[in-house]
Design an enzyme around this catalytic site. Structure first.
Site, PDB file in Angstrom:
ATOM      1  N   GLY A  11       0.765  -1.201  -0.064  1.00 16.54           N
ATOM      2  CA  GLY A  11      -0.080  -0.101  -0.031  1.00 16.54           C
ATOM      3  C   GLY A  11       0.983   1.429  -0.134  1.00 16.54           C
ATOM      4  N   ARG A  86      -0.958 -18.338  -2.943  1.00 19.54           N
ATOM      5  CA  ARG A  86      -2.211 -17.470  -2.781  1.00 19.54           C
ATOM      6  C   ARG A  86      -3.560 -17.855  -2.449  1.00 19.54           C
ATOM      7  NH1 ARG A  86       1.013 -16.407  -7.375  1.00 19.54           N
ATOM      8  NH2 ARG A  86       1.703 -14.113  -7.421  1.00 19.54           N
ATOM      9  N   ASN A  93      -8.471 -13.666   4.001  1.00 24.38           N
ATOM     10  CA  ASN A  93      -8.823 -12.550   3.359  1.00 24.38           C
ATOM     11  C   ASN A  93      -9.961 -11.979   2.897  1.00 24.38           C
ATOM     12  OD1 ASN A  93      -6.038 -11.537   3.915  1.00 24.38           O
ATOM     13  ND2 ASN A  93      -5.189 -12.169   2.069  1.00 24.38           N
ATOM     14  N   VAL A 116      -6.315  -5.880  -5.207  1.00 24.55           N
ATOM     15  CA  VAL A 116      -4.968  -6.260  -4.981  1.00 24.55           C
ATOM     16  C   VAL A 116      -4.686  -7.446  -3.961  1.00 24.55           C
ATOM     17  CG1 VAL A 116      -2.655  -5.744  -4.754  1.00 24.55           C
ATOM     18  CG2 VAL A 116      -4.157  -3.886  -5.667  1.00 24.55           C
ATOM     19  N   HIS A 173      -4.034 -14.977 -11.593  1.00 23.92           N
ATOM     20  CA  HIS A 173      -2.902 -14.380 -11.035  1.00 23.92           C
ATOM     21  C   HIS A 173      -2.454 -15.583 -10.016  1.00 23.92           C
ATOM     22  CE1 HIS A 173      -0.030 -11.683  -9.517  1.00 23.92           C
ATOM     23  NE2 HIS A 173      -0.531 -11.632  -8.307  1.00 23.92           N
TER      24      HIS A 173
END
Length: 304
Positions: A11, A86, A93, A116, A173
């Site tokens: 960030g 991920r 998250n 993101v 991704h």
């Protein structure tokens, strides 16, 4: 105003690159951690002051401060640790990102949202569904970061200037990303004509694996994602119509629906102004399909 939710390393790096590119007069760093965004804002403002750049950065712990934002970048959530995929971050998250998105709806209902947080593609889907925004206003940063890595490997393999290289990575991704060698060029010459097939395949594999290597070596990826975020923001703010791979919602494109995944798109002041559909060969279609299936499984795993 541009708001960045999450004032950790990525960030803060995004704020730095956005400010250096002078993409907004005002940047807001938001975080639930007391003092962190305020401290980052002070540090960044000191740097900007010396450079004579009139971009004001503020730090806050109050979501109401984002009111009137044109773009909100969502970086909040747990970072990927060494050894983690991920997808390991999925459950942790999802709740964070959902809460952030509900606050964006409340305080910045006209903004574009750039997710993101990893795992990127499921989080982009979650933001799109939770926000209820038009699909052109929600597009995640993934492929832009991956292509920067692919571009570096092409530079190392050829010795040619980075400025001559154009690279393209689409799909998930993550472990099923699709670096497109035949759509990646040096001054218009496909790298498949410049490098042996085996070397090209090595670059593709290296691109898929390098994020984990960076995390293993230094604990986090910071500068490349920060720059990738700023590059996407610049395309919106300056209305450049640049073709950038972003994680956006598909509604029939590439033969898939109800999923968010990385595809090339024209990015301008309208956000995702057009999805560019490439003519993928059989092998590329299969890898893209693997990515879609992985993302759809992750979406299902997030629950209602």
């Amino acid at each position: 105003m541009i708001t960045i939710v999450g004032s950790g390393k990525v960030g803060a790096s995004a704020a730095l690159f956005i400010a250096l590119r002078k993409l907004s007069d005002e940047i807001l760093l938001l975080d639930i951690a007391p003092n962190l965004p305020q401290g980052e804002a002070m540090d960044l403002n000191h740097m900007l002051s010396e450079r004579g750049i009139d971009v004001e950065i503020r730090g806050s712990n109050d979501y109401a401060e984002m009111k009137g934002s044109d773009i909100v970048i969502v970086v909040a959530g747990s970072a990927r640790k060494p050894g983690m995929t991920r997808m390991d971050l999925l459950k942790i998250n999802a709740s964070v990102v959902k809460g952030v998105t509900e606050n964006i709806k409340k305080y910045a209902a006209n903004a574009m949202i750039i997710p993101v947080t990893n795992p990127l593609d499921p989080m982009a889907y979650l933001v799109y569904k939770t926000s209820g925004f038009e699909k052109n206003r929600v597009f995640g940063m993934g492929g832009m970061l991956d292509l920067s890595r692919f571009k570096q490997f092409i530079h190392e393999a050829t010795g040619f200037s980075r400025d001559s290289i154009r690279a393209l990575v689409i799909g998930e991704h993550g472990e099923n990303m699709l670096p497109l060698a035949r759509y990646s060029t040096v001054s218009g010459i496909p790298i498949t004509e410049l490098l042996p097939k085996q070397k090209t395949e090595e670059l593709v594999q290296a691109t898929k694996q390098v994020a984990a290597k960076v995390i293993e070596l230094k604990g986090a990826t910071v500068h490349a994602p920060g720059n990738a975020i700023a590059a996407i923001v610049e395309a919106v703010v300056r209305d450049t119509k640049q073709v950038i791979p972003v994680a956006t919602y598909l509604d029939g494109e590439y033969g898939y629906s109800d999923v968010s995944i990385g595809v090339p798109a024209v990015i301008g002041k309208g956000g995702v102004e057009k999805i560019v559909e490439l003519d993928l060969n059989a092998g590329e279609k299969e890898m893209f399909k693997k990515g879609v299936e992985s993302v759809k499984n992750a979406i299902a795993g997030m629950g209602p």
